[in-house]
Design an enzyme around this catalytic site. Sequence first.
Site, PDB file in Angstrom:
ATOM      1  N   HIS A 194      12.687  -2.483   1.857  1.00  0.00           N
ATOM      2  CA  HIS A 194      12.070  -1.268   2.402  1.00  0.00           C
ATOM      3  C   HIS A 194      12.901  -0.084   1.950  1.00  0.00           C
ATOM      4  O   HIS A 194      14.132  -0.099   2.093  1.00  0.00           O
ATOM      5  CB  HIS A 194      11.991  -1.321   3.927  1.00  0.00           C
ATOM      6  N   PRO A 251       0.792  -1.224   0.000  1.00  0.00           N
ATOM      7  CA  PRO A 251       0.000   0.000   0.000  1.00  0.00           C
ATOM      8  C   PRO A 251       0.827   1.278   0.000  1.00  0.00           C
ATOM      9  O   PRO A 251       1.896   1.353   0.597  1.00  0.00           O
ATOM     10  CB  PRO A 251      -0.829  -0.106   1.283  1.00  0.00           C
ATOM     11  N   ASN A 252       0.275   2.241  -0.701  1.00  0.00           N
ATOM     12  CA  ASN A 252       0.786   3.608  -0.808  1.00  0.00           C
ATOM     13  C   ASN A 252       2.038   3.748  -1.656  1.00  0.00           C
ATOM     14  O   ASN A 252       2.474   4.865  -1.916  1.00  0.00           O
ATOM     15  CB  ASN A 252       1.004   4.237   0.579  1.00  0.00           C
ATOM     16  N   ASN A 296       8.033  -5.600  -1.210  1.00  0.00           N
ATOM     17  CA  ASN A 296       7.978  -4.461  -0.306  1.00  0.00           C
ATOM     18  C   ASN A 296       6.534  -4.401   0.170  1.00  0.00           C
ATOM     19  O   ASN A 296       5.689  -3.803  -0.477  1.00  0.00           O
ATOM     20  CB  ASN A 296       8.382  -3.170  -1.010  1.00  0.00           C
ATOM     21  N   TYR A 304      10.976   9.052   1.248  1.00  0.00           N
ATOM     22  CA  TYR A 304      10.964   8.079   0.159  1.00  0.00           C
ATOM     23  C   TYR A 304      11.603   8.561  -1.139  1.00  0.00           C
ATOM     24  O   TYR A 304      11.731   7.793  -2.082  1.00  0.00           O
ATOM     25  CB  TYR A 304       9.521   7.642  -0.121  1.00  0.00           C
ATOM     26  N   SER A 314      12.793   3.037   3.156  1.00  0.00           N
ATOM     27  CA  SER A 314      13.294   3.784   4.310  1.00  0.00           C
ATOM     28  C   SER A 314      14.005   2.848   5.278  1.00  0.00           C
ATOM     29  O   SER A 314      13.852   1.627   5.214  1.00  0.00           O
ATOM     30  CB  SER A 314      12.135   4.491   5.028  1.00  0.00           C
ATOM     31  N   ARG A 365      12.680   4.673  12.422  1.00  0.00           N
ATOM     32  CA  ARG A 365      11.346   5.267  12.401  1.00  0.00           C
ATOM     33  C   ARG A 365      10.570   4.855  13.642  1.00  0.00           C
ATOM     34  O   ARG A 365      11.151   4.368  14.609  1.00  0.00           O
ATOM     35  CB  ARG A 365      10.645   4.871  11.102  1.00  0.00           C
ATOM     36  N   ALA A 417       3.209  -1.023   4.729  1.00  0.00           N
ATOM     37  CA  ALA A 417       2.611  -1.076   6.070  1.00  0.00           C
ATOM     38  C   ALA A 417       2.185  -2.484   6.471  1.00  0.00           C
ATOM     39  O   ALA A 417       2.144  -2.800   7.665  1.00  0.00           O
ATOM     40  CB  ALA A 417       1.426  -0.125   6.144  1.00  0.00           C
ATOM     41  N   ASP A 448       2.137 -16.119   5.814  1.00  0.00           N
ATOM     42  CA  ASP A 448       1.699 -17.487   5.525  1.00  0.00           C
ATOM     43  C   ASP A 448       1.819 -17.810   4.040  1.00  0.00           C
ATOM     44  O   ASP A 448       2.281 -18.888   3.663  1.00  0.00           O
ATOM     45  CB  ASP A 448       0.266 -17.708   5.997  1.00  0.00           C
ATOM     46  N   GLU A 467      12.984  -9.198   1.057  1.00  0.00           N
ATOM     47  CA  GLU A 467      12.136  -8.124   1.580  1.00  0.00           C
ATOM     48  C   GLU A 467      12.872  -6.801   1.394  1.00  0.00           C
ATOM     49  O   GLU A 467      14.042  -6.685   1.765  1.00  0.00           O
ATOM     50  CB  GLU A 467      11.864  -8.390   3.058  1.00  0.00           C
ATOM     51  N   ARG A 496       4.688  11.097  -2.202  1.00  0.00           N
ATOM     52  CA  ARG A 496       4.389  10.835  -0.783  1.00  0.00           C
ATOM     53  C   ARG A 496       5.661  10.983   0.043  1.00  0.00           C
ATOM     54  O   ARG A 496       6.631  10.263  -0.159  1.00  0.00           O
ATOM     55  CB  ARG A 496       3.842   9.411  -0.627  1.00  0.00           C
TER      56      ARG A 496
END
Length: 147
Positions: A102, A11-12, A76, A24, A104, A109, A79, A89, A100, A19
């Site tokens: 990210h 999301p986002n 990624n 970012y 940031s 944070r 949230a 799962d 994985e 944003r």
Amino acid sequence: MAKTIHIINGPNLNLLGTRQPEIYGSVTLPDVNAACDKLSTELGLRTRFQQSNHEGQLVDWVQEARLTNAAGIIINPAAYTHTSVAILDALSMFEGPVIEVHISQVHKREAFRHHSYVSQRADVVIAGAGVNGYYLALTHMAGLLAD
């Protein structure tokens, strides 16, 4: 035939570039997609780049990667990193490597961002490298698949 890597974004991330650019950056998700396509070709891979704001859609795409014998997943989860046992799962059923990413540095944070369900399945976690994290992930994935 080139091996396919699914790059799944949560999301986002569709708002990347506008944003919170102080966190970012100004590069957009289509820019990241184009750069990943170019790099994957250089590495002898193919990418399938996806983004959704909906948790169930991300789960469906992870399951699809499994069913289509994708060589690996770069994710990624944004949230959902901190909340989604469902994504964990689904990733746990995937047999290939999972990286994985990210943008940031999540550990600098808010405290709730320090925990990742996805990390329990990920073979590698890249955080804080900006959008370069995607390119590092693709390069590392190529190495994992070559071994």
